[in-house]
Design an enzyme around this catalytic site. Sequence first.
Site, PDB file in Angstrom:
ATOM      1  N   ASP A  10     -70.232  21.934  27.883  1.00 32.15           N
ATOM      2  CA  ASP A  10     -71.195  22.968  27.523  1.00 32.15           C
ATOM      3  C   ASP A  10     -70.437  24.225  27.079  1.00 32.15           C
ATOM      4  O   ASP A  10     -69.665  24.800  27.861  1.00 32.15           O
ATOM      5  CB  ASP A  10     -72.042  23.254  28.780  1.00 32.15           C
ATOM      6  CG  ASP A  10     -73.062  24.349  28.570  1.00 32.15           C
ATOM      7  OD1 ASP A  10     -73.053  25.018  27.513  1.00 32.15           O
ATOM      8  OD2 ASP A  10     -73.866  24.552  29.494  1.00 32.15           O
ATOM      9  N   ILE A  11     -70.670  24.658  25.860  1.00 31.25           N
ATOM     10  CA  ILE A  11     -69.904  25.774  25.291  1.00 31.25           C
ATOM     11  C   ILE A  11     -70.148  27.089  26.037  1.00 31.25           C
ATOM     12  O   ILE A  11     -69.305  27.983  26.011  1.00 31.25           O
ATOM     13  CB  ILE A  11     -70.199  25.905  23.780  1.00 31.25           C
ATOM     14  CG1 ILE A  11     -69.099  26.682  23.066  1.00 31.25           C
ATOM     15  CG2 ILE A  11     -71.573  26.528  23.537  1.00 31.25           C
ATOM     16  CD1 ILE A  11     -69.135  26.580  21.558  1.00 31.25           C
ATOM     17  N   ASN A  24     -79.566  29.955  13.330  1.00 29.05           N
ATOM     18  CA  ASN A  24     -80.332  29.727  12.093  1.00 29.05           C
ATOM     19  C   ASN A  24     -80.409  31.039  11.320  1.00 29.05           C
ATOM     20  O   ASN A  24     -79.959  32.077  11.812  1.00 29.05           O
ATOM     21  CB  ASN A  24     -81.715  29.132  12.393  1.00 29.05           C
ATOM     22  CG  ASN A  24     -82.499  30.016  13.337  1.00 29.05           C
ATOM     23  OD1 ASN A  24     -82.616  31.220  13.119  1.00 29.05           O
ATOM     24  ND2 ASN A  24     -83.005  29.441  14.410  1.00 29.05           N
ATOM     25  N   VAL A  33     -77.850  24.405  20.782  1.00 34.70           N
ATOM     26  CA  VAL A  33     -76.785  25.265  21.298  1.00 34.70           C
ATOM     27  C   VAL A  33     -77.191  26.736  21.196  1.00 34.70           C
ATOM     28  O   VAL A  33     -76.810  27.563  22.037  1.00 34.70           O
ATOM     29  CB  VAL A  33     -75.447  24.934  20.600  1.00 34.70           C
ATOM     30  CG1 VAL A  33     -75.410  25.382  19.161  1.00 34.70           C
ATOM     31  CG2 VAL A  33     -74.283  25.515  21.383  1.00 34.70           C
ATOM     32  N   ASP A  34     -77.984  27.078  20.198  1.00 33.69           N
ATOM     33  CA  ASP A  34     -78.470  28.450  20.008  1.00 33.69           C
ATOM     34  C   ASP A  34     -79.288  28.889  21.234  1.00 33.69           C
ATOM     35  O   ASP A  34     -79.049  29.962  21.817  1.00 33.69           O
ATOM     36  CB  ASP A  34     -79.342  28.467  18.740  1.00 33.69           C
ATOM     37  CG  ASP A  34     -79.632  29.848  18.208  1.00 33.69           C
ATOM     38  OD1 ASP A  34     -79.055  30.825  18.717  1.00 33.69           O
ATOM     39  OD2 ASP A  34     -80.444  29.956  17.265  1.00 33.69           O
ATOM     40  N   SER A 122     -74.232  21.972  12.617  1.00 36.29           N
ATOM     41  CA  SER A 122     -75.122  21.134  11.785  1.00 36.29           C
ATOM     42  C   SER A 122     -75.304  19.704  12.286  1.00 36.29           C
ATOM     43  O   SER A 122     -76.063  18.940  11.688  1.00 36.29           O
ATOM     44  CB  SER A 122     -74.669  21.095  10.309  1.00 36.29           C
ATOM     45  OG  SER A 122     -74.832  22.353   9.695  1.00 36.29           O
ATOM     46  N   GLY A 124     -76.690  18.618  15.018  1.00 35.53           N
ATOM     47  CA  GLY A 124     -77.831  18.396  15.900  1.00 35.53           C
ATOM     48  C   GLY A 124     -79.117  18.380  15.097  1.00 35.53           C
ATOM     49  O   GLY A 124     -79.341  17.481  14.277  1.00 35.53           O
ATOM     50  N   TYR A 126     -79.967  19.948  12.589  1.00 36.14           N
ATOM     51  CA  TYR A 126     -79.786  20.004  11.135  1.00 36.14           C
ATOM     52  C   TYR A 126     -79.373  18.658  10.541  1.00 36.14           C
ATOM     53  O   TYR A 126     -79.242  18.532   9.322  1.00 36.14           O
ATOM     54  CB  TYR A 126     -78.830  21.130  10.748  1.00 36.14           C
ATOM     55  CG  TYR A 126     -79.476  22.514  10.782  1.00 36.14           C
ATOM     56  CD1 TYR A 126     -80.791  22.688  11.221  1.00 36.14           C
ATOM     57  CD2 TYR A 126     -78.771  23.642  10.369  1.00 36.14           C
ATOM     58  CE1 TYR A 126     -81.381  23.944  11.256  1.00 36.14           C
ATOM     59  CE2 TYR A 126     -79.365  24.910  10.393  1.00 36.14           C
ATOM     60  CZ  TYR A 126     -80.668  25.057  10.841  1.00 36.14           C
ATOM     61  OH  TYR A 126     -81.252  26.303  10.865  1.00 36.14           O
TER      62      TYR A 126
HETATM   63  P1  ADP Z   1     -77.664  22.586  14.260  1.00 35.23           P
HETATM   64  O1  ADP Z   1     -79.041  23.159  14.042  1.00 35.23           O
HETATM   65  O2  ADP Z   1     -76.558  23.379  13.560  1.00 35.23           O
HETATM   66  O3  ADP Z   1     -77.615  21.116  13.995  1.00 35.23           O
HETATM   67  P2  ADP Z   1     -77.863  22.142  17.162  1.00 35.23           P
HETATM   68  O4  ADP Z   1     -77.771  23.174  18.246  1.00 35.23           O
HETATM   69  O5  ADP Z   1     -79.156  21.440  16.998  1.00 35.23           O
HETATM   70  O6  ADP Z   1     -77.378  22.883  15.829  1.00 35.23           O
HETATM   71  O7  ADP Z   1     -76.756  21.042  17.394  1.00 35.23           O
HETATM   72  C1  ADP Z   1     -75.389  21.240  17.144  1.00 35.23           C
HETATM   73  C2  ADP Z   1     -74.599  20.497  18.197  1.00 35.23           C
HETATM   74  O8  ADP Z   1     -74.572  21.293  19.394  1.00 35.23           O
HETATM   75  C3  ADP Z   1     -75.198  19.143  18.599  1.00 35.23           C
HETATM   76  O9  ADP Z   1     -74.145  18.185  18.631  1.00 35.23           O
HETATM   77  C4  ADP Z   1     -75.741  19.404  20.010  1.00 35.23           C
HETATM   78  O10 ADP Z   1     -75.686  18.244  20.832  1.00 35.23           O
HETATM   79  C5  ADP Z   1     -74.764  20.444  20.508  1.00 35.23           C
HETATM   80  N1  ADP Z   1     -75.153  21.261  21.667  1.00 35.23           N
HETATM   81  C6  ADP Z   1     -76.366  21.496  22.200  1.00 35.23           C
HETATM   82  N2  ADP Z   1     -76.254  22.289  23.299  1.00 35.23           N
HETATM   83  C7  ADP Z   1     -74.918  22.561  23.457  1.00 35.23           C
HETATM   84  C8  ADP Z   1     -74.136  23.286  24.399  1.00 35.23           C
HETATM   85  N3  ADP Z   1     -74.694  23.937  25.424  1.00 35.23           N
HETATM   86  N4  ADP Z   1     -72.772  23.333  24.223  1.00 35.23           N
HETATM   87  C9  ADP Z   1     -72.193  22.695  23.191  1.00 35.23           C
HETATM   88  N5  ADP Z   1     -72.867  21.991  22.268  1.00 35.23           N
HETATM   89  C10 ADP Z   1     -74.210  21.916  22.401  1.00 35.23           C
END
Ligand code: ADP
Length: 171
Positions: A10-11, A24, A33-34, A122, A124, A126
């Site tokens: 988890d970032i 976005n 992740v946002d 991108s 997830g 996207y």
């Molecule tokens: P995008 O809209 O750019 O595709 P997303 O957030 O939907 O962004 O997904 C981008 C990546 O981040 C995906 O692989 C998703 O599994 C991952 N992700 C979601 N939550 C976290 C987190 N807490 N830490 C790291 N990566 C995450």
Amino acid sequence: MVAITLVHGDITTMRVDAVVNAANNSLLGGGGVDGAIHRAGGPEVLAECRRLRETVLPDGLPTGEAVATTAGRLPAHHVIHTVGPVWDPRADRSELLASAYRQSLAVADELGAATVAFPAISAGAYGWPTADAARIAIRTVREVDPPCDVTFVLFSPEVFAAFQTALAEEG
Ligand code: ADP
């Protein structure tokens, strides 16, 4: 040369100079992740995003660009928000995805941030195919000058595996 590390996790837990948010265009929060970064960072992060919208970014953050805010309650010092392209099977938007990585590292350099954590931009909501998203990510950050320490923090086992493969092939 940019040092690349892969972490499965988890970032929002990363103690680095800057974590990158796959935001976005609105900069006003979202899912994935946002959502996690805004929840963990707290209201200060959103307040600064709102201020950016009211001042220098009235139309939002263009795809492929990056901007920094406070990291609020996160253990990191800064959040760098960038916007990756939505996957389009009919158009090659790879250059915009590469730009999201490059511009994020340019902002990191301006901030003096030498350790930077990225999610898989991108890959997830996207919809970018995982293997290709990983290849573009690794190739792009490898070339960046000046070099810094990059950690890719991959949330799902499938995306982590794709980055391992890409790093073995490109690294
Ligand atoms: P995008 O809209 O750019 O595709 P997303 O957030 O939907 O962004 O997904 C981008 C990546 O981040 C995906 O692989 C998703 O599994 C991952 N992700 C979601 N939550 C976290 C987190 N807490 N830490 C790291 N990566 C995450």
